[in-house]
Design a protein around this motif. Structure first.
Motif, PDB file in Angstrom:
ATOM      1  N   ASN A  20       5.226 -13.532  15.567  1.00 18.83           N
ATOM      2  CA  ASN A  20       4.697 -12.301  14.977  1.00 18.83           C
ATOM      3  C   ASN A  20       5.674 -11.814  13.904  1.00 18.83           C
ATOM      4  OD1 ASN A  20       2.351 -11.957  16.738  1.00 18.83           O
ATOM      5  ND2 ASN A  20       3.875 -11.550  18.365  1.00 18.83           N
ATOM      6  N   PRO A  21       5.173 -11.034  12.951  1.00 11.32           N
ATOM      7  CA  PRO A  21       6.103 -10.462  11.971  1.00 11.32           C
ATOM      8  C   PRO A  21       7.110  -9.532  12.697  1.00 11.32           C
ATOM      9  CG  PRO A  21       3.836 -10.289  11.199  1.00 11.32           C
ATOM     10  CD  PRO A  21       3.745 -10.732  12.610  1.00 11.32           C
ATOM     11  N   ALA A  22       8.364  -9.774  12.404  1.00 10.67           N
ATOM     12  CA  ALA A  22       9.403  -8.978  13.094  1.00 10.67           C
ATOM     13  C   ALA A  22      10.598  -8.789  12.169  1.00 10.67           C
ATOM     14  CB  ALA A  22       9.829  -9.663  14.390  1.00 10.67           C
ATOM     15  N   LEU A  23      11.224  -7.603  12.315  1.00 15.25           N
ATOM     16  CA  LEU A  23      12.435  -7.287  11.557  1.00 15.25           C
ATOM     17  C   LEU A  23      13.567  -7.073  12.550  1.00 15.25           C
ATOM     18  CD1 LEU A  23      13.824  -6.576   8.837  1.00 15.25           C
ATOM     19  CD2 LEU A  23      13.213  -4.191   9.281  1.00 15.25           C
ATOM     20  N   ASP A  24      14.630  -7.823  12.401  1.00 16.78           N
ATOM     21  CA  ASP A  24      15.799  -7.729  13.279  1.00 16.78           C
ATOM     22  C   ASP A  24      17.054  -7.449  12.441  1.00 16.78           C
ATOM     23  OD1 ASP A  24      14.377  -8.342  15.689  1.00 16.78           O
ATOM     24  OD2 ASP A  24      14.315 -10.432  15.033  1.00 16.78           O
ATOM     25  N   TYR A  25      18.017  -6.774  13.121  1.00 14.82           N
ATOM     26  CA  TYR A  25      19.285  -6.476  12.463  1.00 14.82           C
ATOM     27  C   TYR A  25      20.402  -7.141  13.260  1.00 14.82           C
ATOM     28  CZ  TYR A  25      23.389  -3.899  10.816  1.00 14.82           C
ATOM     29  OH  TYR A  25      24.622  -3.587  10.313  1.00 14.82           O
ATOM     30  N   PHE A  26      21.243  -7.894  12.547  1.00 17.97           N
ATOM     31  CA  PHE A  26      22.362  -8.590  13.159  1.00 17.97           C
ATOM     32  C   PHE A  26      23.650  -7.959  12.619  1.00 17.97           C
ATOM     33  CE2 PHE A  26      18.790 -11.494  13.180  1.00 17.97           C
ATOM     34  CZ  PHE A  26      18.816 -12.013  14.455  1.00 17.97           C
ATOM     35  N   PRO A  27      24.271  -7.018  13.426  1.00 19.22           N
ATOM     36  CA  PRO A  27      25.444  -6.287  12.912  1.00 19.22           C
ATOM     37  C   PRO A  27      26.647  -7.173  12.668  1.00 19.22           C
ATOM     38  CG  PRO A  27      25.030  -5.774  15.234  1.00 19.22           C
ATOM     39  CD  PRO A  27      23.854  -6.576  14.767  1.00 19.22           C
ATOM     40  N   GLN A  28      26.776  -8.314  13.436  1.00 17.30           N
ATOM     41  CA  GLN A  28      27.934  -9.173  13.216  1.00 17.30           C
ATOM     42  C   GLN A  28      27.882  -9.853  11.856  1.00 17.30           C
ATOM     43  OE1 GLN A  28      25.635  -9.548  15.513  1.00 17.30           O
ATOM     44  NE2 GLN A  28      24.784 -11.620  15.540  1.00 17.30           N
ATOM     45  N   LYS A  29      26.650 -10.046  11.348  1.00 13.04           N
ATOM     46  CA  LYS A  29      26.496 -10.630  10.020  1.00 13.04           C
ATOM     47  C   LYS A  29      26.129  -9.582   8.965  1.00 13.04           C
ATOM     48  CE  LYS A  29      25.060 -15.226  11.643  1.00 13.04           C
ATOM     49  NZ  LYS A  29      24.039 -16.288  11.524  1.00 13.04           N
ATOM     50  N   ALA A  46      24.831  -4.400   3.474  1.00 16.03           N
ATOM     51  CA  ALA A  46      26.095  -3.777   3.058  1.00 16.03           C
ATOM     52  C   ALA A  46      25.860  -2.395   2.460  1.00 16.03           C
ATOM     53  CB  ALA A  46      26.812  -4.683   2.070  1.00 16.03           C
ATOM     54  N   HIS A  47      24.930  -2.316   1.525  1.00 16.03           N
ATOM     55  CA  HIS A  47      24.645  -1.011   0.893  1.00 16.03           C
ATOM     56  C   HIS A  47      23.975  -0.058   1.880  1.00 16.03           C
ATOM     57  CE1 HIS A  47      25.879  -2.509  -3.012  1.00 16.03           C
ATOM     58  NE2 HIS A  47      25.083  -3.599  -2.854  1.00 16.03           N
ATOM     59  N   ILE A  48      23.129  -0.648   2.748  1.00 15.66           N
ATOM     60  CA  ILE A  48      22.456   0.191   3.734  1.00 15.66           C
ATOM     61  C   ILE A  48      23.477   0.778   4.714  1.00 15.66           C
ATOM     62  CG2 ILE A  48      20.685   0.243   5.512  1.00 15.66           C
ATOM     63  CD1 ILE A  48      19.651  -0.179   2.682  1.00 15.66           C
ATOM     64  N   GLU A  49      24.483  -0.075   5.091  1.00  8.53           N
ATOM     65  CA  GLU A  49      25.504   0.399   6.023  1.00  8.53           C
ATOM     66  C   GLU A  49      26.364   1.503   5.388  1.00  8.53           C
ATOM     67  OE1 GLU A  49      27.441   0.786   9.545  1.00  8.53           O
ATOM     68  OE2 GLU A  49      25.604  -0.366   9.096  1.00  8.53           O
ATOM     69  N   GLU A  50      26.614   1.349   4.092  1.00  8.01           N
ATOM     70  CA  GLU A  50      27.371   2.397   3.402  1.00  8.01           C
ATOM     71  C   GLU A  50      26.613   3.714   3.413  1.00  8.01           C
ATOM     72  OE1 GLU A  50      29.297   3.254  -1.036  1.00  8.01           O
ATOM     73  OE2 GLU A  50      28.418   1.299  -0.563  1.00  8.01           O
ATOM     74  N   LEU A  51      25.299   3.604   3.226  1.00 10.92           N
ATOM     75  CA  LEU A  51      24.472   4.808   3.285  1.00 10.92           C
ATOM     76  C   LEU A  51      24.470   5.384   4.697  1.00 10.92           C
ATOM     77  CD1 LEU A  51      22.509   6.756   1.929  1.00 10.92           C
ATOM     78  CD2 LEU A  51      20.643   5.146   2.443  1.00 10.92           C
ATOM     79  N   HIS A  52      24.453   4.509   5.687  1.00 12.41           N
ATOM     80  CA  HIS A  52      24.511   4.971   7.073  1.00 12.41           C
ATOM     81  C   HIS A  52      25.819   5.721   7.356  1.00 12.41           C
ATOM     82  CE1 HIS A  52      21.290   1.991   8.779  1.00 12.41           C
ATOM     83  NE2 HIS A  52      20.773   2.988   8.049  1.00 12.41           N
ATOM     84  N   GLN A  53      26.923   5.186   6.811  1.00 11.49           N
ATOM     85  CA  GLN A  53      28.211   5.831   7.040  1.00 11.49           C
ATOM     86  C   GLN A  53      28.245   7.243   6.450  1.00 11.49           C
ATOM     87  OE1 GLN A  53      30.652   4.854   8.916  1.00 11.49           O
ATOM     88  NE2 GLN A  53      29.770   2.844   9.423  1.00 11.49           N
ATOM     89  N   GLN A  54      27.581   7.386   5.300  1.00 10.70           N
ATOM     90  CA  GLN A  54      27.538   8.705   4.666  1.00 10.70           C
ATOM     91  C   GLN A  54      26.658   9.686   5.435  1.00 10.70           C
ATOM     92  OE1 GLN A  54      26.373   8.117   0.596  1.00 10.70           O
ATOM     93  NE2 GLN A  54      28.244   6.999   0.044  1.00 10.70           N
TER      94      GLN A  54
END
Length: 514
Positions: free
Chosen positions: A151-160, A182-190
């Motif tokens: 099925n269509p699925a979106l996963d996030y792998f924090p180690q990568k 990388a950019h998304i994580e920077e936005l998350h940090q903010q």
């Protein structure tokens, strides 16, 4: 002003009234100053308390604001993360559909797929055709983990730090896309809590905003007031800068100290002035009361003297005349009886002299202000006593620098100087000196009469100016008091002093203008 009647002692002598007690005005002044200082201190304490309450209200209000901001930011972060997840999912799903379409029209080569990944900003692309690895083409496939493609699925792998989208193709196969976070994580940090706390701590009046980790319950260091607030499930410690509050408190205490010191100094100074004024006023009243008592005493003495002289003087004159007639007409008297009669007549004469002095002292003195040559008046009196001075080996010196006439009563002033010079002659039976000096000083004639004092010093010279006090075996004690009254009748003074050992000095001052 109340006048007090003079009291009398057991002997019937008038005594000056007791000094009026000093009023409590200067003490009340000090109490008022102390009350003002107390009011200032009380008001300052109230002001500091009000300032503390205002600061606490300020801290509570800002704590609630901080809590509301954090809660609102938490909701916003959640919404933003959900929206971001949905946006990434939609972007990757559309990109997978587009790749599926392009690959179905003309299959991608590895070079073409790599170029496409660079243009779309994807980190990795893998295309599996017909579900077989033989028909696999990829770009950056090493980053992509193996995953089922049911099925269509979106996963996030924090180690990568990678978002991975698996998209099953309508035909057999699977498209797997990798998108760098990388950019998304920077936005998350903010958007996350630490960044928000750091931003809140940078606001004016806030020293820090920390998560309460329950490590230690220590009091904040420095001028900081801490408040604990709840933001959702998180307990935060908010430290508010209290330096302005502390500076304001110090300023209030400094102003109170300065004002209190100034007020205390002024209070002490004016209380001292008031005390001086009251003391001077009290001395003035006391002097007036003593003067009034002395005048009443003199008035009573005058009345008594008038009665005594009227009742005694006539019999004394008759006795004197009778003794004199006996001496002249009684030829049969023996020498012894004649000597007795002469002694009795001398005793009557001395008694008459005492009564005369008493009359002169008790009568009011009104000095006539006629111009007179004071040095000539003194020289005449010294000449009168010259034989007695020579007989007693008393040297006499007279120096005068007075120029012009002095307004005064020649008869009264003559009596004044005669009384003093007579006392000086009688005080030196074994010889000595009399020195008379006169000069002008501050608009007054100053006459200084000095003589030796063989009987030694007197404990209280003021007693010599009191009536009936005398150091001589024969004396009425009225000579110097009469002299002082004559000086006072001329608006002058008579003072006594002992400037040296065995030296007696009398100083008379008389105004040079009437």
């Amino acid at each position: 002003m109340t006048a007090y009647a003079p009291e009398t002692d057991a002997a019937g002598q008038h005594q000056p009234p007791d000094p009026t007690p000093l009023g409590p005005s200067w003490k009340i002044n000090l109490l008022v100053i102390g009350g003002l200082i107390f009011i200032v201190l009380a008001y300052s304490l109230w002001q500091i308390g009000q300032l503390r309450r205002n600061f606490q209200n300020y801290a509570r209000e800002h704590s609630r604001v901080v809590s509301s901001v954090i809660e609102q930011n938490t909701r916003t972060v959640r919404l933003a993360e959900n929206a971001l997840q949905q946006t990434i999912k939609t972007f990757l799903a559309n990109t997978a559909k587009f790749i599926d379409y392009l690959d179905s029209v003309e299959p991608f080569a590895a070079e073409e797929l790599q170029a496409f990944a660079g243009e779309t900003g994807l980190s990795a692309i893998r295309i599996a055709r017909n579900g077989s690895d033989d028909n696999l083409v990829s770009s950056g496939a090493a980053l992509l983990p193996s995953a089922a493609c049911d099925n269509p699925a979106l996963d996030y792998f924090p180690q990568k730090n990678l978002y991975v989208m698996t998209w099953p193709r309508p035909a057999k196969g699977c498209i797997t896309l990798g998108f760098s976070a990388a950019h998304i994580e920077e936005l998350h940090q903010q958007l996350r809590m630490p960044a928000l706390l750091k931003a809140l701590a940078a606001l004016p009046g806030i020293s820090y905003v920390k998560i309460d980790e329950r490590e230690a319950d220590l009091s904040p260091a420095g001028m900081i007031v801490e408040q604990r607030i709840s933001a959702g499930d998180t307990v935060l410690r908010v430290g508010f800068d209290a330096s302005q509050y502390s500076m304001r408190v110090r300023q209030i205490w400094r102003n109170v100290l300065i004002f209190s010191l100034v007020l205390a100094c002024l209070g002490v100074f004016f209380s001292w002035l008031l005390y001086r004024y009251q003391s001077a006023y009290l001395r003035k009243i006391t002097d007036f009361e003593r003067k009034l008592a002395r005048e009443r005493e003199d008035a009573a003495l005058g009345r008594a003297t008038a009665t005594i002289t009227h009742e005694i003087r006539n019999p004394l004159n008759a006795i004197s005349m009778g003794l004199q007639r006996i001496e002249l007409e009684a030829d049969e008297l023996s020498p012894e009886h004649r000597e007795l009669a002469a002694s009795m007549r001398q005793a009557v004469k001395r008694t008459n002299t005492i009564i005369g002095d008493l009359l002169r002292y008790s009568r009011p003195m009104a000095a006539k202000r006629n111009p007179l040559n004071l040095p000539e008046l003194i020289a005449g009196i010294l000449h009168l006593y010259k034989p007695q001075c020579e007989a007693k080996n008393i040297s006499v010196s007279h120096n005068s620098n007075l120029a012009g006439a002095v307004p005064g009563d020649a008869e009264l002033l003559g009596q004044l100087f005669e009384n003093i010079i007579k006392n000086a002659v009688e005080a030196q039976p074994e010889g000595g000196y009399i020195s008379v000096k006169s000069h002008a000083e501050n608009g007054r004639a100053r006459i200084t009469i000095e003589n030796a004092m063989p009987w030694g010093s007197i404990d209280d010279l003021a007693q010599l100016l009191e009536p009936y006090f005398t150091t001589k075996t024969r004396g009425t004690g009225l000579g110097l008091p009469i002299a002082r009254r004559i000086a006072q009748a001329h608006d002058g003074t008579l003072t006594l002093a002992t400037p040296g050992q065995d030296v007696f000095r009398a100083v008379i001052t008389i105004p040079l203008t009437p």
